[in-house]
Design an enzyme around this catalytic site. Structure first.
Site, PDB file in Angstrom:
ATOM      1  N   SER A   1       0.864  -1.200   0.000  1.00 53.76           N
ATOM      2  CA  SER A   1       0.000   0.000   0.000  1.00 53.76           C
ATOM      3  C   SER A   1       0.889   1.235   0.000  1.00 53.76           C
ATOM      4  O   SER A   1       2.043   1.173   0.442  1.00 53.76           O
ATOM      5  CB  SER A   1      -0.868  -0.003   1.262  1.00 53.76           C
TER       6      SER A   1
ATOM      7  N   TYR B   1      -1.670  -0.650  10.527  1.00 56.38           N
ATOM      8  CA  TYR B   1      -1.883  -1.084   9.135  1.00 56.38           C
ATOM      9  C   TYR B   1      -0.667  -0.709   8.287  1.00 56.38           C
ATOM     10  O   TYR B   1      -0.142  -1.543   7.532  1.00 56.38           O
ATOM     11  CB  TYR B   1      -3.136  -0.409   8.574  1.00 56.38           C
TER      12      TYR B   1
END
Ligand code: NDP
Length: 258
Positions: free
Chosen positions: A152, A165
């Site tokens: 990501s 995350y």
């Protein structure tokens, strides 16, 4: 030199896709199948996988569904054994299942921390562990195999309340760079794809109000990427000549600054 038709550059390839019951994984399964690969779709929701398999078949592709929880090592190994037995092994792994659960660190959301670590790190590793022997063999026998991990933009940039995350995705990117160095000499290309915001079910699991407000504002102020945008990119990476390894691909909505 390959003589494959340009429209089916992945013909003869066997692609395993985790997190294939929705979003990026689902779109990528359809894309890779349309490029000629036989695809194996993995996630927990068997009904969604079955619909996907039927849709791919209706469009002339070949797909097999394996319902499995990637945090369960035994289930992942059983999936790999099945791919070996039924399809002769995988030569493309899109290691994509993941979850994003932002929250201020002081809330001490230990259950959500654990969930993200169990899936985004440990689950990812179970899949790599189970399928790497097949990829290495394909690299040796066929001259190319692909391990593509979904990271990501959060692996690179800073997003308050997304620390856990983001750290799991930094793990994915750094791991991928090391595995590329380890496996490249054996004809296994390793890539990390780092998307900015993509409209999928990922956002629907978020419970933190601050993060939900931020996402809502972002949706109003820019056009998010679609799962198909990522699928196109995975198809592009996999169809490159065997000598070409895109190590890291950051793909952003045009208007997303960070
Ligand atoms: P989705 O929520 O739509 O997809 C997540 C997929 O993971 C689903 O298919 C889900 O299926 C599967 N999954 C979840 N838990 C498990 C499990 N324990 N075992 C097996 N499969 C599981 O979100 P996205 O498509 O957006 O997410 C795909 C990846 O992309 C993730 O790694 C995410 O972090 C990453 N990403 C997403 C971005 C975005 O903005 N959307 C941006 C950057 C990266 P099921 O519930 O059926 O098991």
């Amino acid at each position: 030199m390959s003589t494959l038709a340009p429209t089916t550059p992945l013909r003869d390839r066997v692609a395993v896709i985790t997190g294939a019951s929705s979003g990026i994984g689902e779109a990528t399964a359809e894309k890779l199948a349309s490029l000629g690969a036989r695809v194996v779709v993995v996630a927990r929701r068997a009904d969604r996988l079955q619909n996907l398999v039927e849709r791919i078949a209706e469009n002339g592709g070949t797909a097999v569904a394996i319902a499995a929880d990637v945090t369960d090592t035994t289930a992942v190994q059983a999936a790999a054994d099945r791919v070996e037995a039924e399809l002769g092994g995988a030569d493309l792994l899109f290691n994509n299942a993941g979850v994003m659960l932002p929250a201020p660190i002081e809330e001490r959301a230990a259950g959500q921390w654990q969930h993200q670590i169990d899936l985004n790190i440990a689950g990812l590793m179970h899949v790599i562990g189970a399928f790497t022997p097949q990829l290495v063999r394909a690299g040796q026998e066929r001259g190319v195999a692909d391990l593509i991990n979904t990271s990501s933009i959060a692996a690179q940039n800073i997003f308050p309340t997304f620390a856990v995350y983001s750290a799991t995705k930094a793990y994915v990117t750094h791991l991928s760079r090391h595995l590329r160095a380890e496996l490249g000499a054996r004809n296994v290309r390793v890539s990390a794809i780092e998307p900015g915001i993509v409209g999928t079910e990922l956002q629907s699991h978020v419970t933190d109000q601050g993060a939900l407000d931020w996402l809502e504002g972002s949706k109003k102020s820019m056009e998010w990427l679609t799962a198909q945008d990522i699928a196109e990119t995975i198809g592009f990476i996999a169809a490159l000549p065997p000598r070409v390894n895109l190590q890291q691909v950051t793909i952003m909505p045009t208007a997303q600054a960070g």
